[in-house]
Motif scaffolding. Structure first.
Motif, PDB file in Angstrom:
ATOM      1  N   ALA A   1       0.455  -1.138   0.013  1.00  0.00           N
ATOM      2  CA  ALA A   1      -0.182  -0.084   0.341  1.00  0.00           C
ATOM      3  C   ALA A   1       1.368   1.126   0.226  1.00  0.00           C
ATOM      4  CB  ALA A   1      -1.045  -0.015   1.040  1.00  0.00           C
TER       5      ALA A   1
ATOM      6  N   TRP B   1       2.394   1.952  -3.773  1.00  0.00           N
ATOM      7  CA  TRP B   1       1.477   2.096  -4.005  1.00  0.00           C
ATOM      8  C   TRP B   1       0.439   3.959  -4.028  1.00  0.00           C
ATOM      9  CZ3 TRP B   1      -4.538   0.069  -3.639  1.00  0.00           C
ATOM     10  CH2 TRP B   1      -5.101   0.934  -4.806  1.00  0.00           C
ATOM     11  N   LEU B   2      -0.126   3.387  -3.388  1.00  0.00           N
ATOM     12  CA  LEU B   2       0.038   4.275  -2.403  1.00  0.00           C
ATOM     13  C   LEU B   2       0.523   5.941  -2.095  1.00  0.00           C
ATOM     14  CD1 LEU B   2      -3.119   3.563  -0.420  1.00  0.00           C
ATOM     15  CD2 LEU B   2      -3.490   4.198  -3.014  1.00  0.00           C
TER      16      LEU B   2
ATOM     17  N   GLN C   1       6.657   2.822  -6.546  1.00  0.00           N
ATOM     18  CA  GLN C   1       5.460   2.672  -7.130  1.00  0.00           C
ATOM     19  C   GLN C   1       4.771   1.517  -7.783  1.00  0.00           C
ATOM     20  OE1 GLN C   1       3.228   4.931  -9.430  1.00  0.00           O
ATOM     21  NE2 GLN C   1       1.750   5.559  -8.190  1.00  0.00           N
TER      22      GLN C   1
ATOM     23  N   LEU D   1      -5.166  -1.255   2.964  1.00  0.00           N
ATOM     24  CA  LEU D   1      -6.279   0.067   1.570  1.00  0.00           C
ATOM     25  C   LEU D   1      -6.628   0.695   2.567  1.00  0.00           C
ATOM     26  CD1 LEU D   1      -6.550   1.171  -1.028  1.00  0.00           C
ATOM     27  CD2 LEU D   1      -7.871  -0.095  -1.543  1.00  0.00           C
TER      28      LEU D   1
ATOM     29  N   TRP E   1      -4.588   3.479   4.166  1.00  0.00           N
ATOM     30  CA  TRP E   1      -3.413   4.290   4.376  1.00  0.00           C
ATOM     31  C   TRP E   1      -4.139   5.136   3.357  1.00  0.00           C
ATOM     32  CZ3 TRP E   1       1.081   5.399   5.644  1.00  0.00           C
ATOM     33  CH2 TRP E   1       1.710   4.273   6.551  1.00  0.00           C
ATOM     34  N   TRP E   2      -5.796   4.833   3.053  1.00  0.00           N
ATOM     35  CA  TRP E   2      -6.539   5.740   2.255  1.00  0.00           C
ATOM     36  C   TRP E   2      -6.279   7.294   2.396  1.00  0.00           C
ATOM     37  CZ3 TRP E   2      -6.280   6.410  -2.783  1.00  0.00           C
ATOM     38  CH2 TRP E   2      -7.831   7.480  -3.726  1.00  0.00           C
TER      39      TRP E   2
ATOM     40  N   ALA F   1      -3.078   8.982   3.045  1.00  0.00           N
ATOM     41  CA  ALA F   1      -2.221   8.938   1.403  1.00  0.00           C
ATOM     42  C   ALA F   1      -3.097  10.906   1.224  1.00  0.00           C
ATOM     43  CB  ALA F   1      -2.364   7.723   0.793  1.00  0.00           C
TER      44      ALA F   1
ATOM     45  N   THR G   1      -5.885   6.907  -9.272  1.00  0.00           N
ATOM     46  CA  THR G   1      -6.328   6.066  -8.132  1.00  0.00           C
ATOM     47  C   THR G   1      -7.360   4.518  -8.302  1.00  0.00           C
ATOM     48  OG1 THR G   1      -4.849   7.213  -6.834  1.00  0.00           O
ATOM     49  CG2 THR G   1      -4.977   4.879  -6.466  1.00  0.00           C
TER      50      THR G   1
ATOM     51  N   LEU H   1     -12.458   1.321  -2.617  1.00  0.00           N
ATOM     52  CA  LEU H   1     -11.855   2.177  -1.519  1.00  0.00           C
ATOM     53  C   LEU H   1     -12.853   2.761  -0.417  1.00  0.00           C
ATOM     54  CD1 LEU H   1     -10.976   4.572  -4.750  1.00  0.00           C
ATOM     55  CD2 LEU H   1      -8.961   2.617  -2.603  1.00  0.00           C
TER      56      LEU H   1
END
Lengths: 94, 328
Positions: B139, B142-143, B178, B203, B206-207, B210, B248, B259
């Motif tokens: 995560a 990626w994020l 990433q 996710l 961390w969403w 981020a 994203t 999400l």
């Protein structure tokens, strides 16, 4: 012991036969460590085959105030470039 | 972002005709797209703001190693371990490029590190969240690295030469970060239901942190206008945030993950995603030092620095001995 490590400028020669190119700087206590750190910091992705390290304090740079005096004289000498001279179509290999 | 809420030490942006001559000359150079280099004349506020911004960015790279290094010894395979090691090593390099850029403005790296270790300097809020499972490493790449790229690509065009050049170097390497993160998420999402649940859990946690990384909304960003005029901030917080969300959402859909935002939906008219309200109280709490891991991160950073002191001292002693020997 509290001593700031001197700054070194790092130059790398890539594999394609070009000249050493400045890539950045780093701190190191001596030249040997500067090479070792430069290898870790600046060549992690096959960026080069040779390293130069130079103490930043040893580099003498031109001053921005002298920019005009140093570089402006080249501006009006366009005849130094080959494209200044017109060559007729029929003339070859020149 | 990696540098959040950078104080410009100014109040509002002055018009060209309100500026003293030297400042106007400087602003005209910036407006003309001419890069400012270390020895050039620059307003003191510009210099000080850049030191704050670049050092905060550098600190973020260095502290950012901590949540990830937590998983190096527990990576699920040798391949993942080697990749994570390389990624964390890159972050150290990014910190170094940035400290070097800051040093061209007349501060020393040791000084900046001292401020960090004394708790006087900020770093990005995102690194004060814990990495609870291996999926968090996916995560983050990626994020968090995705958000970082979003912010750093425009900075490659910023007005200060050494900062722009450092950003170009960083961006070249960041894409690997990433992708390795997304690759971890893909593996988990194609794995067992438990593995996919791990990815979803990471996710979920961390969403929002981020999304917050881009900093306060534009109408509350008091220093943004001056930074924009100086071209050391090229896109607004909200614009970067919107681009990040738009980029994203389809990636999450590909992974088959949802999400954690019930208000997230495509807005046909805007051609962009609408998303839910951000908990800014949480953001300010973390920025002010009261996030889940602020104390732990700083303590780990100070400990690493102090534990390495004997080694740095030995290197200096050796260098001094060699100098004496050469002189003899």
């Amino acid at each position: 012991m509290k001593a700031e490590w001197p700054l070194w400028e790092i130059f790398i020669r890539s594999q394609h036969g070009l000249a050493h190119k400045h890539v950045g700087s780093l701190h190191a206590p001596d030249a040997e460590m500067a090479i070792s750190n430069a290898r870790d910091v600046y060549t992690r992705r096959n960026e080069g085959v040779s390293l130069w390290v130079v103490r930043s304090s040893e580099i003498v740079a031109s001053s921005p105030d002298e920019k005009a005096a140093l570089f402006d004289p080249a501006r009006d000498k366009v005849y130094r470039h080959p494209t200044f001279f017109p060559i007729p179509e029929e003339v070859k290999n020149i | 972002m990696y540098a959040q809420m950078v104080d410009t030490g100014t109040q509002g942006v002055r018009r060209l005709d309100e500026m003293p001559a030297d400042e106007r000359q400087f602003q005209e150079r910036i407006d003309a797209g001419i890069k400012i280099e270390p020895k050039d004349a620059m307003p003191e506020a510009y210099r000080r703001t850049l030191i704050r911004q670049i050092s905060q960015h550098a600190h973020s790279e260095i502290v950012g190693q901590l949540p990830e290094s937590n998983w190096i010894t527990r990576a699920p395979s040798l391949k993942r371990k080697a990749i994570l090691l390389a990624k964390v090593q890159d972050e150290a390099g990014h910190g170094l490029y940035l400290y070097s850029a800051a040093e061209t403005l007349g501060v020393s790296r040791d000084q900046l590190l001292e401020e960090l270790h004394a708790g006087k300097a900020k770093y990005s809020s995102i690194f004060n969240y814990p990495t609870l499972s291996w999926a968090d490493i996916g995560a983050i790449g990626w994020l968090v690295d995705g958000a970082a790229i979003m912010n750093q690509i425009p900075l490659c065009r910023c007005s200060y030469g050494p900062y722009a050049r450092a950003m170009i170097r960083v961006c070249k390497e960041e894409s690997f970060h990433q992708r390795q993160g997304f690759d971890i998420m893909m593996s988990l999402c194609k794995g067992t239901p438990e593995q996919k649940a791990m990815a979803q859990d990471a996710l979920n946690r961390w969403w929002w942190p981020a999304v917050m990384m881009f900093g306060p909304p534009d109408d509350q960003s008091v220093h943004s206008a001056q930074s924009a005029a100086w071209k050391i901030k090229l896109l607004s917080n909200d614009e970067l945030r919107q681009r990040f969300v738009d980029q994203t959402v389809p990636q999450a859909e590909y992974l088959g993950l949802s999400l954690p935002d019930k208000d997230l939906k495509w807005n046909e008219i805007r051609g962009r995603y609408d998303f839910g309200a951000i908990d800014w109280e949480e953001f300010f709490r973390v920025v002010k030092g009261d996030g889940p891991c602020n104390r732990e991160r700083l303590a780990a950073r100070v400990k690493a620095y102090e534990d390495g002191a004997w080694f740095r001292d030995a290197l200096v002693a050796h260098a001094q001995k060699e100098t004496v020997r050469e002189a003899a």
